[in-house]
Write an enzyme that holds these catalytic residues in place. Structure first.
Site, PDB file in Angstrom:
ATOM      1  N   CYS A  96       3.831  -6.336   1.990  1.00  0.00           N
ATOM      2  CA  CYS A  96       2.850  -6.351   0.897  1.00  0.00           C
ATOM      3  C   CYS A  96       3.383  -7.163  -0.283  1.00  0.00           C
ATOM      4  O   CYS A  96       3.377  -8.383  -0.238  1.00  0.00           O
ATOM      5  CB  CYS A  96       2.445  -4.933   0.520  1.00  0.00           C
ATOM      6  SG  CYS A  96       0.943  -4.850  -0.479  1.00  0.00           S
ATOM      7  N   HIS A 186       0.853  -2.576   5.658  1.00  0.00           N
ATOM      8  CA  HIS A 186       1.960  -1.635   5.448  1.00  0.00           C
ATOM      9  C   HIS A 186       2.342  -0.944   6.756  1.00  0.00           C
ATOM     10  O   HIS A 186       1.818   0.133   7.057  1.00  0.00           O
ATOM     11  CB  HIS A 186       1.558  -0.566   4.432  1.00  0.00           C
ATOM     12  CG  HIS A 186       1.610  -1.014   3.014  1.00  0.00           C
ATOM     13  ND1 HIS A 186       2.752  -0.934   2.242  1.00  0.00           N
ATOM     14  CD2 HIS A 186       0.657  -1.564   2.225  1.00  0.00           C
ATOM     15  CE1 HIS A 186       2.503  -1.400   1.032  1.00  0.00           C
ATOM     16  NE2 HIS A 186       1.236  -1.792   0.990  1.00  0.00           N
ATOM     17  N   GLU A 188       4.820   0.793   7.335  1.00  0.00           N
ATOM     18  CA  GLU A 188       5.516   2.058   7.045  1.00  0.00           C
ATOM     19  C   GLU A 188       4.549   3.193   6.705  1.00  0.00           C
ATOM     20  O   GLU A 188       4.962   4.362   6.660  1.00  0.00           O
ATOM     21  CB  GLU A 188       6.520   1.855   5.899  1.00  0.00           C
ATOM     22  CG  GLU A 188       5.952   1.855   4.502  1.00  0.00           C
ATOM     23  CD  GLU A 188       5.321   0.545   4.067  1.00  0.00           C
ATOM     24  OE1 GLU A 188       5.190   0.345   2.840  1.00  0.00           O
ATOM     25  OE2 GLU A 188       4.945  -0.274   4.930  1.00  0.00           O
TER      26      GLU A 188
END
Length: 234
Positions: A96, A186, A188
């Site tokens: 990001c 993202h 994660e």
């Protein structure tokens, strides 16, 4: 993961979310292989010094609620440092904000996406270039990934390879040089974290908010483990 890997922390999540689920670096570390992955967290936004390059095996740059175009001093320092990291061909994964910063460090342009905020779980399409890529090769042609961003890479660096796109952002993933990747999404984030981001921001979308969905995103999450394997393999 063998060698010294650093997570460059360039921001922090919502305080109430961090109290329950942890922060960006915790989710990244878990995706890379857990707390035994040997990663050192460098909180540059809080004033920590950037690490030396000797013995550096890999770098992950987190997301942030800041904007790259704000050009904060700590952000400019990371941008300059990244140029040295790339020159040494150290594997890098920018997420990001990290994706955008990596692109700027290589000569790309970052700014507000003319389509506005992108939020939720969205479809990502791989380009033909991704088929033979060391990190993206073997992924499905289409998969779903969590996103939350207002800015994007508007113009990739001249030598960048576009690996993934969608209708909102034509530069969802880039490869820069031999061993550096940036992803606008993202990997994660899990479903619970994504839902918090949606709940906090969905009103900003107006009528488009009804289109936002949140689902599990295992293919996107797997990119972190792929990156860990790539670093270990070197």
């Amino acid at each position: 993961m063998q060698g010294r890997c650093c997570i460059i922390k360039v921001g922090r999540t919502f305080a109430e979310l961090a109290q329950v689920y942890g922060d960006f670096e915790d989710w990244i570390e878990a995706g890379l292989g857990g707390r035994g992955c040997g990663c050192e967290v460098i909180d540059v936004e809080a004033g920590a010094m950037l690490p030396g390059l000797d013995g550096l095996a890999g770098v992950v740059i987190t997301g942030s609620h800041a904007m790259v175009t704000e050009a904060a001093p700590w952000s400019l320092a990371v941008e300059q440092w990244l140029q040295e990291v790339l020159a040494r061909r150290v594997p890098v994964l920018g997420i990001c904000y990290g994706h955008q910063l990596l692109a700027r460090a290589c000569g790309g342009e970052v700014g507000f996406n003319p389509r506005g905020l992108e939020l939720g779980s969205v479809e990502i399409r791989l380009t033909a270039t991704a088929c033979d890529d060391p990190l993206f090769g073997g992924l499905p042609d289409r998969f779903v990934a969590p996103v939350t961003h207002a800015q994007s890479v508007l113009r990739p660096p001249p030598e960048a390879q576009v690996l993934a796109a969608n209708d909102h952002d034509p530069h969802q993933a880039l490869r820069l040089g031999e061993a550096a990747w940036g992803v606008q999404f993202h990997p994660e984030f899990d479903r619970e974290v994504t839902q918090v981001y949606v709940d906090r921001q969905v009103d900003a979308l107006g009528a488009r908010g009804a289109e936002v969905e949140v689902v599990d995103t295992p293919e996107a999450a797997g990119l972190l483990q792929r990156f860990a394997a790539l670093v270990s393999g070197r």
